[in-house]
Design an enzyme around this catalytic site. Structure first.
Site, mmCIF file in Angstrom:
data_model
loop_
_atom_site.group_PDB
_atom_site.id
_atom_site.type_symbol
_atom_site.label_atom_id
_atom_site.label_comp_id
_atom_site.label_asym_id
_atom_site.label_seq_id
_atom_site.Cartn_x
_atom_site.Cartn_y
_atom_site.Cartn_z
ATOM 1 N N HIS A 1 0.807 -1.230 0.000
ATOM 2 C CA HIS A 1 0.000 0.000 0.000
ATOM 3 C C HIS A 1 0.830 1.266 0.000
ATOM 4 O O HIS A 1 0.279 2.350 0.173
ATOM 5 C CB HIS A 1 -0.918 0.052 1.224
ATOM 6 C CG HIS A 1 -1.960 -1.003 1.258
ATOM 7 N ND1 HIS A 1 -3.222 -0.799 0.749
ATOM 8 C CD2 HIS A 1 -1.930 -2.265 1.724
ATOM 9 C CE1 HIS A 1 -3.929 -1.915 0.926
ATOM 10 N NE2 HIS A 1 -3.169 -2.817 1.514
ATOM 11 N N LYS B 1 -8.683 13.681 4.617
ATOM 12 C CA LYS B 1 -7.762 12.544 4.601
ATOM 13 C C LYS B 1 -6.784 12.748 5.750
ATOM 14 O O LYS B 1 -6.746 13.824 6.349
ATOM 15 C CB LYS B 1 -6.995 12.481 3.273
ATOM 16 C CG LYS B 1 -6.384 13.841 2.846
ATOM 17 C CD LYS B 1 -5.697 13.774 1.489
ATOM 18 C CE LYS B 1 -6.637 13.876 0.318
ATOM 19 N NZ LYS B 1 -6.708 12.661 -0.474
ATOM 20 N N ARG B 2 -5.979 11.711 6.069
ATOM 21 C CA ARG B 2 -4.955 11.901 7.092
ATOM 22 C C ARG B 2 -4.024 13.061 6.714
ATOM 23 O O ARG B 2 -3.792 13.310 5.530
ATOM 24 C CB ARG B 2 -4.143 10.610 7.270
ATOM 25 C CG ARG B 2 -4.894 9.519 8.001
ATOM 26 C CD ARG B 2 -5.246 9.919 9.419
ATOM 27 N NE ARG B 2 -4.085 9.962 10.269
ATOM 28 C CZ ARG B 2 -3.755 9.023 11.140
ATOM 29 N NH1 ARG B 2 -4.513 7.956 11.309
ATOM 30 N NH2 ARG B 2 -2.669 9.127 11.878
ATOM 31 N N LYS C 1 0.609 14.467 1.146
ATOM 32 C CA LYS C 1 -0.754 14.764 0.699
ATOM 33 C C LYS C 1 -0.953 16.270 0.473
ATOM 34 O O LYS C 1 -1.937 16.698 -0.103
ATOM 35 C CB LYS C 1 -1.769 14.226 1.707
ATOM 36 C CG LYS C 1 -1.775 12.693 1.797
ATOM 37 C CD LYS C 1 -2.743 12.213 2.869
ATOM 38 C CE LYS C 1 -2.659 10.705 3.133
ATOM 39 N NZ LYS C 1 -3.307 9.895 2.080
ATOM 40 N N THR D 1 -8.623 6.506 -1.968
ATOM 41 C CA THR D 1 -9.965 5.945 -2.148
ATOM 42 C C THR D 1 -11.014 7.021 -1.881
ATOM 43 O O THR D 1 -12.127 6.925 -2.380
ATOM 44 C CB THR D 1 -10.196 4.738 -1.211
ATOM 45 O OG1 THR D 1 -9.682 5.075 0.090
ATOM 46 C CG2 THR D 1 -9.482 3.513 -1.726
ATOM 47 N N LYS E 1 -14.827 8.225 -3.680
ATOM 48 C CA LYS E 1 -16.074 8.529 -2.971
ATOM 49 C C LYS E 1 -16.656 9.858 -3.467
ATOM 50 O O LYS E 1 -17.867 9.991 -3.652
ATOM 51 C CB LYS E 1 -15.836 8.560 -1.455
ATOM 52 C CG LYS E 1 -15.462 7.183 -0.905
ATOM 53 C CD LYS E 1 -14.836 7.213 0.487
ATOM 54 C CE LYS E 1 -14.169 5.850 0.761
ATOM 55 N NZ LYS E 1 -13.310 5.857 1.960
HETATM 56 C C1 26Q Z 1 3.403 1.505 10.637
HETATM 57 C C2 26Q Z 1 4.283 1.336 11.690
HETATM 58 C C3 26Q Z 1 3.871 1.494 12.989
HETATM 59 C C4 26Q Z 1 2.544 1.811 13.239
HETATM 60 C C5 26Q Z 1 1.658 1.970 12.203
HETATM 61 C C6 26Q Z 1 2.084 1.819 10.901
HETATM 62 C C7 26Q Z 1 1.135 2.026 9.771
HETATM 63 C C8 26Q Z 1 -0.232 1.879 9.963
HETATM 64 C C9 26Q Z 1 -1.117 2.122 8.918
HETATM 65 C C10 26Q Z 1 1.583 2.388 8.523
HETATM 66 C C11 26Q Z 1 0.701 2.623 7.498
HETATM 67 C C12 26Q Z 1 -0.666 2.496 7.684
HETATM 68 C C13 26Q Z 1 -1.653 2.784 6.653
HETATM 69 C C14 26Q Z 1 -1.377 3.052 5.396
HETATM 70 C C15 26Q Z 1 -2.425 3.412 4.436
HETATM 71 O O1 26Q Z 1 -3.563 3.650 4.809
HETATM 72 N N1 26Q Z 1 -2.109 3.480 3.150
HETATM 73 C C16 26Q Z 1 -3.097 3.855 2.152
HETATM 74 O O2 26Q Z 1 -3.733 2.684 1.682
HETATM 75 C C17 26Q Z 1 -4.819 3.002 0.842
HETATM 76 C C18 26Q Z 1 -5.516 1.710 0.496
HETATM 77 O O3 26Q Z 1 -4.749 0.960 -0.400
HETATM 78 C C19 26Q Z 1 -4.350 3.771 -0.384
HETATM 79 O O4 26Q Z 1 -5.488 4.147 -1.127
HETATM 80 C C20 26Q Z 1 -3.550 4.998 0.018
HETATM 81 O O5 26Q Z 1 -2.999 5.615 -1.122
HETATM 82 C C21 26Q Z 1 -2.458 4.605 0.989
HETATM 83 O O6 26Q Z 1 -1.793 5.762 1.475
#
Ligand code: 26Q
Length: 787
Positions: free
Chosen positions: A333, A520-521, A526, A628, A632
């Protein structure tokens, strides 16, 4: 007796036995819980029946550390086709359904896109009658809830379980033990029904809670060592206590590793136990199980599977490896280098010594294989164990038969650059699965007004399970009557949001202004800061020229910054400062308003996406894997102002570049300029840019003496120890972005042409249903069949 009568009976008795009062005397939360308990009595037998229909067939399993489910009540009522009756039932008690709906807390067990994608996938699989089960963690506290104090983000724990979760059932009889070097922990599953649209298939989301094997030490208690007497309990329960926010600094935390191994080990034990109830051995495990790893977070499943097969079932290595590789598949991702997961060897060795030995052996086998292929000089480009770390993405590629990206450009970047070495080794393993969203939540539920219009025009509601039907609406793109209906609906949604924002944020916005939304986050790539710079530039231009010809604009932001991500938090503060300046300046005559909504999440999103006039998707090209939220907005008839990044590229392929507002550097442009990029040139030469940039340091705004605004300024013009100046190309893209905004302003004035753009976007959103994505996973990766 019909189900409505039965539910009425149950509500009566449940409110008495649980809350000690009549249903009508309960508060909204209690009413919500009572109602759901009544519904569950109806759902559970259907659920059990549904599960039995897949007996003996291959099933797929989604292993994910995150599920961003949001609320379930309306979704489940719609999918069971019970909504109008239940509304009617509540009306008999003079209860407003919306109040009951709003009493449900969001299940926020995820950070953002990756977690919400998991939730959309579960909805789609159940709707399409595919056997897909979700496995994950039952965090006691989900994503933190956000407030602003003096414009700064402040985090509070998210106590979503305070009143219990009436949708989940604790299945104590399925508990398992998970072993760590520092002690064993119990894993207790909680099952939630995933109801497909139409109610034919009800799948399961199984989330594990950690508990102590020995909850209480009586001996210590008797010695009055009270802390010690509950130490085991506390230590164990920490594992599923709280979701980690996606903060790259959180890398390498022992508790996060415990979370990962805990849910993976419990899930594999669960699958193997059930398998051995029907078969003598594990030789055919891969013929009945396809396991999707949602990013690298559950990748420890690969060595854990090898440990179980070779240690516990005495299988020989090569045979076990074959089963493992055939069972697992991996979704990537992210392209951000700093987000690729690595674990210190030391941590793994001390917490999971035997699993680590498996990783060592896997790495040895890999090197052997490379040598056989005559690649012995290049092994360091592949080695899973490298320096002091374990590279989880490499382990995930090597230990699975499929690696996929989440939008075409993302997959191309993986195969052509980031993971090119691996692509050369195993080209057949790489594939693309462009993300999608469920139209049941993101249109049918959140925008019933537009849904009704669509169903009327199509003469059928087939689009609810076949979104390509929307294409048939394109023929109305010049039909004034229809376009006016669309505009009326958009206005209604905007009025609703204006009302909601007034109530929740205390800001009055003009419902006739352009609703320009970025939700978004918060993350540097971004580029919410680019959006902020544009607003400020527009504000200064208005100050210089109060007659500036522009359509009123409301800039709406929403999103959370990881608690340790100082720059992202600085951007939040900066936007809140701009908000104060702009919203309180009488000179500009309410031509611009700025809002940063509090605690943006799934439910807030449901309100905002359908009320948007313009969708902000402005990441630096090559950085957003897919996105995503962009889908929407599109589905609700909102054009995009954006870069050619992630799924934006596919959105304009479907809806036409002329119906969207594309600007800025492309992936290829960045490749070309990256070595010679000089942001200062643009800072000095682009009209107005210096003025907005310098507002960070010239005292225009206060950052509460934190120094964060100066740090943001430096990050762009000076860079930092870990990155070059302006690594996300804000300076270079600013002018092009401003020009795109002028095109938006212009286009919006012609109401007919604008509505046409919106309409064409909506009519071409069919590709972006997660039903399509799930069909592709089912056929091309999992090889599972519908029931
Ligand atoms: C990593 C290390 C320690 C703690 C947490 C994490 C962590 C947690 C969640 C790292 C990344 C995430 C989430 C990533 C994420 O949401 N990526 C997004 O995924 C979407 C679905 O595929 C894409 O549409 C986005 O482009 C992408 O940023």
């Amino acid at each position: 007796m019909d189900y409505k009568g039965k539910i009425q009976e149950r509500i009566k008795s449940y409110s008495l036995t649980t809350f000690g009062k009549k249903f009508i005397d309960c508060n909204d939360k209690e009413k919500y819980i009572t109602l759901v308990k009544g519904l569950m009595e109806e759902i559970v037998p259907k659920w059990n029946n549904s599960l039995s229909k897949y007996h003996g067939k291959k099933k797929a399993y989604y292993f994910s550390a995150e599920y961003l489910m949001g609320r379930a009540l309306s979704n489940n009522l719609i999918n069971m086709n019970w909504k109008s009756e239940i509304k009617g039932l509540l009306e008999e008690y003079q209860i407003d359904y919306n109040k009951i709906e709003e009493a449900e807390d969001d299940a926020g067990l995820g950070n953002g896109g990756l977690g919400r994608l998991a939730a959309c996938f579960l909805d789609s699989a159940a709707t399409l009658d595919y056997p897909l089960m979700g496995y994950g963690l039952r965090y006691e506290y989900g994503i933190f809830s956000q407030k602003f104090i003096d414009g700064f983000q402040v985090e509070k724990h998210d106590n979503w379980l305070e009143f219990g979760d009436p949708w989940s059932i604790r299945k104590s009889q399925d508990k398992v033990v998970v072993n760590f070097s520092d002690g064993d922990v119990l894993a207790i599953p909680y099952d939630t029904p995933i109801i497909g649209y139409g109610g034919n298939t009800i799948n399961t989301l199984r989330l594990w809670k950690a508990e102590a094997i020995r909850p209480f030490d009586l001996e210590e208690f008797n010695k009055q060592n009270y802390d010690l007497s509950v130490k085991d309990k506390n230590d164990a329960e920490y594992i599923s206590k709280v979701l980690y926010p996606n903060d790259s600094r959180e890398e390498g935390k022992i508790l996060r590793l415990k979370q990962q191994y805990f849910f993976v080990s419990a899930s594999l034990q669960d699958l193997i136990r059930k398998h051995l109830e029907n078969y003598d051995n594990l030789d055919n495990f891969h013929s009945l199980h396809g396991i999707q790893l949602n990013d690298t977070h559950p990748t420890v499943a690969i060595p854990e599977m090898m440990r179980i097969l070779t240690d516990e079932y005495d299988m020989e290595w090569d045979k076990a490896w074959n089963i493992t590789v055939k069972t697992f598949a991996y979704t990537n991702h992210t392209i951000l280098q700093e987000a690729l997961e690595q674990w210190p060897i030391k941590l793994y060795k001390s917490l999971l010594p035997r699993v680590y030995e498996m990783i060592e052996k896997i790495n040895e086998k890999l090197i052997e294989e490379l040598k056989e292929k005559g690649m012995s000089q290049k092994t360091e480009n592949y080695e899973i164990i490298s320096g002091d770390n374990i590279k989880m993405a490499y382990l995930a590629i090597y230990g699975t038969h499929s690696t996929n990206g989440v939008a075409q450009v993302h997959t191309d970047i993986l195969t052509e650059s980031e993971l090119n070495n691996w692509y050369k080794l195993y080209p057949e393993r790489f594939n693309n699965k462009t993300n999608g969203i469920t139209q049941r939540r993101w249109l049918l539920k959140s925008n019933p007004e537009l849904s009704d219009l669509i169903t009327d025009l199509l003469g059928s509601d087939k689009w609810i399970t076949n979104l390509e039907e929307l294409k048939k609406l394109e023929k109305y793109k010049d039909d004034e009557k229809i376009l006016n209906k669309f505009l009326d609906i958009k206005q209604k949604k905007k009025n609703q949001v204006a009302e909601y924002i007034k109530e929740n944020e205390g800001v009055e916005i003009d419902p006739n202004s352009i609703f320009d939304i970025q939700i978004k986050r918060f993350h540097e790539y971004k580029r919410q800061l680019l959006n902020a710079f544009h607003i400020l530039d527009l504000y200064y231009r208005l100050k210089d020229n109060p007659d500036l010809d522009m359509v009123n604009r409301t800039f709406i932001f929403g999103g959370k910054a990881a608690p340790g991500y100082e720059r992202a938090k600085g951007v939040i503060k900066f936007i809140n400062e701009i908000k104060e300046l702009v919203n309180n300046d009488k000179d500009i005559n309410e031509k611009i308003k700025v809002v940063l909504v509090t605690n943006y999440g799934v439910s807030y999103g449901e309100k905002l996406f359908s009320a948007a006039d313009i969708s902000e998707q402005i990441s630096t090209a090559g950085k957003e894997a897919s996105g995503t939220g962009n889908m929407k907005f599109m589905l609700n008839g909102t054009p995009t102002i954006g870069t050619l990044d992630g799924a934006n590229i596919e959105i304009v392929e479907e809806a036409g570049e002329e119906n969207n507002f594309i600007f800025g550097l492309k992936v290829e442009d960045i490749k070309e300029i990256e070595d010679s990029y000089n942001p200062t040139k643009y800072y000095k030469e682009v009209k107005g840019l210096k003025r907005v940039m310098d507002s960070l340091i010239d005292g225009t705004f206060s950052d509460g003496d934190t120094g964060i605004f100066k740090e943001l300024h430096d990050s762009i013009l000076k860079g930092a120890s870990w990155h070059s100046p302006d690594q996300y190309y804000l300076m270079k893209d600013f002018d092009s972005y401003r020009e795109a905004h002028k095109r938006v302003d212009n286009a919006f004035r012609n109401r007919r042409d604008w509505a046409k753009k919106c309409w064409i976007n909506m009519a071409n959103a069919g590709k972006f249903t997660s039903d399509r994505t799930i069909e592709q996973y089912a056929k091309e990766i999992w090889d599972i069949k519908k029931a």
